[in-house]
Motif scaffolding. Structure first.
Motif, PDB file in Angstrom:
ATOM      1  N   CYS A  33       0.743  -1.220  -0.039  1.00 17.96           N
ATOM      2  CA  CYS A  33       0.085  -0.026   0.153  1.00 17.96           C
ATOM      3  C   CYS A  33       0.902   1.281  -0.130  1.00 17.96           C
ATOM      4  CB  CYS A  33      -1.115   0.100   0.979  1.00 17.96           C
ATOM      5  SG  CYS A  33      -0.298  -0.227   2.602  1.00 17.96           S
ATOM      6  N   VAL A  34       1.922   1.098   0.500  1.00 14.80           N
ATOM      7  CA  VAL A  34       2.948   2.323   0.424  1.00 14.80           C
ATOM      8  C   VAL A  34       4.238   1.906  -0.495  1.00 14.80           C
ATOM      9  CG1 VAL A  34       4.362   3.990   1.468  1.00 14.80           C
ATOM     10  CG2 VAL A  34       2.243   3.248   2.674  1.00 14.80           C
ATOM     11  N   ASN A  35       4.516   2.794  -1.511  1.00 15.63           N
ATOM     12  CA  ASN A  35       5.611   2.731  -2.378  1.00 15.63           C
ATOM     13  C   ASN A  35       6.734   2.933  -1.706  1.00 15.63           C
ATOM     14  OD1 ASN A  35       7.162   2.096  -4.260  1.00 15.63           O
ATOM     15  ND2 ASN A  35       6.549   3.637  -5.769  1.00 15.63           N
ATOM     16  N   ALA A  36       7.620   2.113  -0.895  1.00 11.77           N
ATOM     17  CA  ALA A  36       8.914   2.604  -0.286  1.00 11.77           C
ATOM     18  C   ALA A  36       9.790   3.209  -1.236  1.00 11.77           C
ATOM     19  CB  ALA A  36       9.358   1.486   0.599  1.00 11.77           C
ATOM     20  N   SER A  37       9.843   2.519  -2.500  1.00 10.55           N
ATOM     21  CA  SER A  37      10.984   2.950  -3.468  1.00 10.55           C
ATOM     22  C   SER A  37      10.903   4.651  -3.658  1.00 10.55           C
ATOM     23  CB  SER A  37      10.959   2.304  -4.667  1.00 10.55           C
ATOM     24  OG  SER A  37      10.019   1.440  -4.705  1.00 10.55           O
ATOM     25  N   SER A  38       9.744   4.975  -3.353  1.00 11.54           N
ATOM     26  CA  SER A  38       9.928   6.329  -3.842  1.00 11.54           C
ATOM     27  C   SER A  38      10.876   7.504  -3.007  1.00 11.54           C
ATOM     28  CB  SER A  38       8.417   7.273  -3.276  1.00 11.54           C
ATOM     29  OG  SER A  38       8.008   7.129  -2.120  1.00 11.54           O
ATOM     30  N   ILE A  39      11.460   6.840  -1.819  1.00 10.25           N
ATOM     31  CA  ILE A  39      12.376   7.556  -0.916  1.00 10.25           C
ATOM     32  C   ILE A  39      13.643   7.804  -1.665  1.00 10.25           C
ATOM     33  CG2 ILE A  39      11.409   7.040   1.281  1.00 10.25           C
ATOM     34  CD1 ILE A  39      13.264   4.925   1.724  1.00 10.25           C
ATOM     35  N   ASP A  40      14.027   6.865  -2.654  1.00  8.94           N
ATOM     36  CA  ASP A  40      15.198   7.110  -3.586  1.00  8.94           C
ATOM     37  C   ASP A  40      15.252   6.026  -4.627  1.00  8.94           C
ATOM     38  OD1 ASP A  40      17.566   7.274  -4.710  1.00  8.94           O
ATOM     39  OD2 ASP A  40      18.697   6.943  -2.660  1.00  8.94           O
ATOM     40  N   LYS A  77      20.458   5.525   7.583  1.00  7.15           N
ATOM     41  CA  LYS A  77      19.540   6.115   8.739  1.00  7.15           C
ATOM     42  C   LYS A  77      18.660   7.207   8.068  1.00  7.15           C
ATOM     43  CE  LYS A  77      21.542   5.498  13.145  1.00  7.15           C
ATOM     44  NZ  LYS A  77      22.781   6.073  13.819  1.00  7.15           N
ATOM     45  N   ARG A  78      19.289   8.123   7.230  1.00  6.79           N
ATOM     46  CA  ARG A  78      18.478   9.342   6.762  1.00  6.79           C
ATOM     47  C   ARG A  78      17.302   8.668   5.780  1.00  6.79           C
ATOM     48  NH1 ARG A  78      22.740  12.478   4.628  1.00  6.79           N
ATOM     49  NH2 ARG A  78      23.531  12.253   6.789  1.00  6.79           N
ATOM     50  N   MET A  79      17.692   7.549   5.134  1.00  7.94           N
ATOM     51  CA  MET A  79      16.483   6.978   4.377  1.00  7.94           C
ATOM     52  C   MET A  79      15.317   6.426   4.954  1.00  7.94           C
ATOM     53  SD  MET A  79      18.802   5.416   1.258  1.00  7.94           S
ATOM     54  CE  MET A  79      17.704   4.694   0.336  1.00  7.94           C
ATOM     55  N   GLN A  80      15.846   5.796   6.249  1.00  6.82           N
ATOM     56  CA  GLN A  80      14.798   5.136   7.069  1.00  6.82           C
ATOM     57  C   GLN A  80      14.030   6.142   7.485  1.00  6.82           C
ATOM     58  OE1 GLN A  80      17.365   2.796   9.750  1.00  6.82           O
ATOM     59  NE2 GLN A  80      15.964   1.082   9.287  1.00  6.82           N
ATOM     60  N   HIS A  81      14.558   7.394   8.104  1.00  3.83           N
ATOM     61  CA  HIS A  81      13.735   8.479   8.530  1.00  3.83           C
ATOM     62  C   HIS A  81      12.713   9.030   7.500  1.00  3.83           C
ATOM     63  CE1 HIS A  81      16.388  10.301  11.765  1.00  3.83           C
ATOM     64  NE2 HIS A  81      16.244   9.049  12.205  1.00  3.83           N
ATOM     65  N   LYS A  82      13.259   8.995   6.206  1.00  5.10           N
ATOM     66  CA  LYS A  82      12.275   9.454   5.053  1.00  5.10           C
ATOM     67  C   LYS A  82      11.147   8.367   4.926  1.00  5.10           C
ATOM     68  CE  LYS A  82      13.072  11.684   0.540  1.00  5.10           C
ATOM     69  NZ  LYS A  82      13.794  11.414  -0.669  1.00  5.10           N
ATOM     70  N   GLU A  83      11.567   7.103   4.938  1.00  5.28           N
ATOM     71  CA  GLU A  83      10.665   6.193   4.943  1.00  5.28           C
ATOM     72  C   GLU A  83       9.465   6.249   5.889  1.00  5.28           C
ATOM     73  OE1 GLU A  83      11.858   2.101   5.562  1.00  5.28           O
ATOM     74  OE2 GLU A  83      10.009   1.544   5.643  1.00  5.28           O
ATOM     75  N   THR A  84       9.812   6.499   7.079  1.00  5.01           N
ATOM     76  CA  THR A  84       8.929   6.837   8.200  1.00  5.01           C
ATOM     77  C   THR A  84       8.103   7.846   7.853  1.00  5.01           C
ATOM     78  OG1 THR A  84      10.419   5.838   9.602  1.00  5.01           O
ATOM     79  CG2 THR A  84       8.605   6.902  10.592  1.00  5.01           C
ATOM     80  N   VAL A  85       8.684   8.945   7.327  1.00  3.45           N
ATOM     81  CA  VAL A  85       7.561  10.161   7.046  1.00  3.45           C
ATOM     82  C   VAL A  85       6.834   9.819   5.807  1.00  3.45           C
ATOM     83  CG1 VAL A  85       8.114  12.477   6.081  1.00  3.45           C
ATOM     84  CG2 VAL A  85       9.700  11.910   7.967  1.00  3.45           C
ATOM     85  N   VAL A  86       7.287   9.229   4.974  1.00 12.00           N
ATOM     86  CA  VAL A  86       6.128   8.888   3.643  1.00 12.00           C
ATOM     87  C   VAL A  86       5.173   8.065   4.206  1.00 12.00           C
ATOM     88  CG1 VAL A  86       6.103   7.561   1.610  1.00 12.00           C
ATOM     89  CG2 VAL A  86       8.168   8.855   2.001  1.00 12.00           C
ATOM     90  N   ARG A  87       5.567   7.122   5.196  1.00 10.38           N
ATOM     91  CA  ARG A  87       4.482   5.978   5.619  1.00 10.38           C
ATOM     92  C   ARG A  87       3.464   6.933   6.222  1.00 10.38           C
ATOM     93  NH1 ARG A  87       5.300   1.106   4.385  1.00 10.38           N
ATOM     94  NH2 ARG A  87       7.415   0.566   3.865  1.00 10.38           N
TER      95      ARG A  87
END
Lengths: 42, 76, 708
Positions: free
Chosen positions: C176-183, C238-248
């Motif tokens: 349901c969320v496209n995680a690849s959008s973070i990078d 780590k920054r990408m994990q942060h970004k993932e959380t924000v996207v979610r």
């Protein structure tokens, strides 16, 4: 009759010592765990 | 001087703007504490630390030193 | 019976996941450990239909799949390893209606793994009271998932959930969320290198190293480690994990904006009203103190009657065996070794159950978090965390789960100090020793207008002494340990809940059972060995004891029972254990003990509660006349060989209490500390400083009290 009692006591003693050794002296088997379930807690 | 969660008074509401440090623990974000979300100061513990917040509908407690790193903008 | 499918229950802490597990499985469950690690594994069976069963696994509570502790990594491990026997056919994500936003974070991560997933929204019965309404249909279509409303507490919706699980083939597995959008570039590269692998799974495998390095990976993914995908630095990841959380969270906030409405005015505010008192700067502490007082009074008062029954029942059983079985070594072993030894553990079941009952109530109700909140500032000063309160309180049951409960303390230094000082808290294994000594040396009187029992108060003081020792040594350790503190702390403040009878009962039964079985095995083994050592010996003095004693006391005009008592004592003194005891006597005499207590102390380095059983065994061997007597009376009759006064008097009693309060006499705890700190250094340090403190405080107490 007495002899039989001595034999049973002997077996119990061996089992008891063996179990204690297995639990406390050689706990390194099975990936360093003290077995499934609890670990002789306390 | 930026306004942070640590300066909120009891019952005050605000919107999280940004973090003053890059190295914010991921756990905080997972709990919903991230830019754009609302935060309400509910109560602080005796000695003013830790602080009890309602962030984005989640009730959490964080320490004052962490709260000082979260920049917010008050509203309401 | 048909086949069984695997179902994993996953969810944030405090969502009622365990209540749901208990609803689905009833008493048809077992608690074990994951192989090789000490994380509790709860599994059970649930009948879905006439032909289909579900094997249900209750995974540890976690806020996300970004693991930072051992417990959480178990969840990720289970979900990633398709070859594991626990790999779920269906993942059931449990959320609670009041924290839906935060709960959905974990849900979106699991959904992205393309495992058939059901979203359970628990505590649905509270919706109306909280002024919450939810558009389930809209939610289902946007999440592309099945949503089931239940109330584990009121037993609502459970059948619907079972149906949904049974129809697991029809579940939608679209992410349901496209995680690849973070990078996008990075993910595209990842995808082209491993076309057969599921993309979000790859990402989890890569990022697990950031927080937790020990996760065993599947063999087919092992080369990811060495591969070019590690070119990203840890900071980048780590920054990408942060970004993932924000996207979610963006996805979740958008979703709920349309489907969830909360009418705040309708919310009844139990939380606010209770919090006003329970975390008040004065009332909060008073309430906490009153609760502690109540617990210790209860442990003492409620259990005294059943304990007396058990004590006399075992004394009767011993006599019965002695008199009805043919004489011989096996009969003696049973009546003098095994039965008294077993009695030494069974007698504490009432108290241990009461203690576990209170701990379960505090945790279930949500009150424990308030204590953490109240205490954090104070604990921080001593180098601990507010979260150290939970280990320190549950340490009153057993140090082993307490050491494991330190896992959610974020800061390593705070966690290490907590682990090192937790064994000072009065665990249930110390209770047997405390109770019997208190009964012997503290008068059974009521003081302060009959409100408090002096023995109960002494017990309370001992608990406070344990906490005091823990706090003080934490302060010292904080000063001397050269580790930097990050002092990070975040904790959920859960809603208050009325504890569910079924949950509490299951916890109490499980914990008490594992205490009795675990400790019982050691006690049995040690009492068998002790009995043999105490019943046999070598040399002239042992084999001819009868002759030697009879000749020596020929002019004393002893009755035959006095004489046989004297012979038995003489034999015991020259048995194997007698020699050992005599050898250690010089070390324990300054503390006010005789060699028999010395033996009991040495044997209780395996586990403290062995103390009472050991004395019981030694005294039964000694009073070889088959007379029925309780352990307590035998101890009361003991005489100090030098002074001729009762052996267990105020001075030696206090000295023993202090020794047991401070000494590190638990091999299992040392083993668990070794595992949690990953080195022998910390358990060794812990053992040394605790034993030194124990010896010298017992020495000081006896010398001062005895010379007053």
């Amino acid at each position: 009759m007495i002899i039989a009692q001595y034999i049973v006591v002997g077996i119990i003693a061996v089992v008891a010592i063996g179990w204690l050794l297995k639990t406390y002296v050689l706990p390194s088997k099975k990936g360093g765990n003290c077995g499934d379930g609890d670990c002789g807690c306390h | 001087m930026d306004f942070t969660i640590a300066q909120l008074k009891r019952g005050e509401k605000a919107i999280i703007k940004q973090f003053s440090e890059n190295d914010v623990p991921l756990k905080l974000l997972e709990m919903g504490c991230l830019p754009g979300n609302s935060v309400e100061m509910i109560q602080s513990a005796p000695f003013q630390d830790p602080i009890y917040l309602n962030v984005n509908g989640t009730h959490l407690a964080i320490r004052r030193e962490t709260a000082e790193k979260i920049i917010v903008e008050r509203y309401g | 019976m048909g086949k069984a499918i695997n179902v994993s229950l996953i969810g944030n802490p405090n969502t009622g996941k365990t209540s749901l597990f208990n609803r689905l499985t009833g008493l048809n469950q077992k608690v074990g450990n994951y192989p090789g690690i000490t994380v509790e594994k709860k599994e059970g069976l649930c009948k879905l239909s006439r032909t289909l069963k579900a094997h249900i696994l209750d995974l540890p509570g976690t806020y996300s799949l970004n693991t930072s502790s051992l417990d959480e990594s178990v969840v990720v491990e289970t979900l990633l390893n398709r070859n594991s026997k626990d790999f779920p056919d269906v993942a059931v994500v449990v959320s609670d209606i009041e924290n839906l936003k935060r709960n959905l974070l974990l849900f979106t991560q699991i959904k992205d793994l393309e495992i058939p997933t059901i979203l359970v929204i628990n505590m649905a019965d509270r919706m109306e009271r909280k002024g919450i309404s939810l558009d389930i249909k809209a939610m289902e279509s946007q999440l592309q998932a099945t949503v089931v409303l239940v109330s584990a507490r009121k037993n609502i919706g459970i059948e619907n959930l079972k149906d949904a699980i049974a129809n697991y083939h029809q579940l939608n597995t679209t992410p349901c969320v496209n995680a690849s959008s973070i990078d996008p570039v990075y993910f595209e590269k990842l995808k082209s290198t491993y076309p057969k692998q599921q993309i979000y799974k790859l990402w989890l495998v890569i990022t697990q190293d950031v927080n937790f390095g020990k996760l065993d990976r599947n063999r087919d993914l092992e080369d990811l480690k060495k591969n070019s995908f590690k070119i990203k630095s840890e900071d980048d990841l780590k920054r990408m994990q942060h970004k993932e959380t924000v996207v979610r969270y963006q996805f979740i906030n958008n979703l709920l904006k349309n489907v969830l409405t909360v009418n705040a005015a309708e919310a009844t505010d139990l939380r606010t009203r209770l919090d006003r008192i329970l975390i008040h700067k004065v009332w909060g502490y008073l309430v906490f103190f009153a609760i502690l007082l109540l617990i210790f009074q209860a442990i003492y008062d409620w259990s005294s009657l059943p304990m007396e029954w058990i004590d006399s029942a075992f004394a009767k059983a011993s006599t019965l065996v002695q008199n009805s079985l043919p004489a011989g070594p096996l009969t003696d072993l049973l009546s003098q070794g095994i039965i008294p030894g077993l009695g030494g553990i069974v007698i504490f079941i009432p108290q241990i159950a009461i203690l576990f009952l209170f701990i379960a109530l505090l945790e279930e109700s949500g009150y424990m978090s308030r204590v953490v909140f109240l205490m954090d500032h104070i604990m921080k000063k001593f180098g601990l965390s507010g979260k150290s309160v939970v280990p320190l309180v549950s340490g009153t049951a057993c140090a082993i789960p307490a050491v494991m409960a330190t896992r959610n303390i974020e800061d390593w230094k705070e966690r290490l100090i907590t682990i090192l000082v937790v064994p000072f808290t009065t665990c249930s294994a110390r209770l047997p020793v405390y109770l019997i000594i208190i009964a012997l040396v503290i008068p059974d009187q009521r003081i302060l207008g009959g409100l408090f029992n002096m023995q109960g108060l002494t017990l309370m003081l001992l608990y406070m002494l344990g906490f005091g020792a823990a706090i003080f040594s934490a302060w010292v350790l904080n000063k001397i340990l050269p580790i930097k503190r990050k002092a990070f702390f975040v904790m959920e403040m859960p809603a208050y809940k009325l504890p569910m009878f079924k949950n509490v009962a299951i916890t109490v039964i499980e914990k008490t059972k594992s205490f009795v079985l675990g400790a019982g095995k050691i006690i049995m083994a040690i009492s068998v060995i002790l009995w043999i050592l105490a019943s046999y010996g070598y040399g002239e003095q042992f084999t001819n004891a009868e002759k030697i004693v009879t000749e020596a006391s020929i002019n004393d005009n002893l009755t035959s029972s006095e004489l046989s008592q004297k012979i038995a004592s003489h034999k015991l003194e020259h048995s194997f254990i007698g020699y050992v005891g005599k050898a250690i006597e010089p070390a324990v005499r300054p503390l006010g003990y005789d060699w028999k207590i010395g033996i009991a102390i040495v044997s209780s380095f395996a586990a403290r509660e062995v103390f009472v059983g050991t004395l019981a065994t030694i005294y039964s061997v000694e009073s070889d006349d088959g007379e029925e007597e309780t352990i307590k009376n035998r101890m009361r009759a003991e005489v100090n060989p030098i002074l001729g006064t009762p052996l267990f008097n105020f001075a030696s009693g206090i000295s023993l209490l202090l020794f047991y309060a401070f000494a590190m006499q638990c091999m299992s705890t040392l083993a668990i500390v070794k595992r949690e700190t990953n080195s022998w250094k910390w358990p060794a340090i812990q053992f040394s400083f605790m034993t030194v403190i124990a010896y010298f405080s017992a020495l000081a107490a006896y010398q001062i009290l005895n010379n007053l």
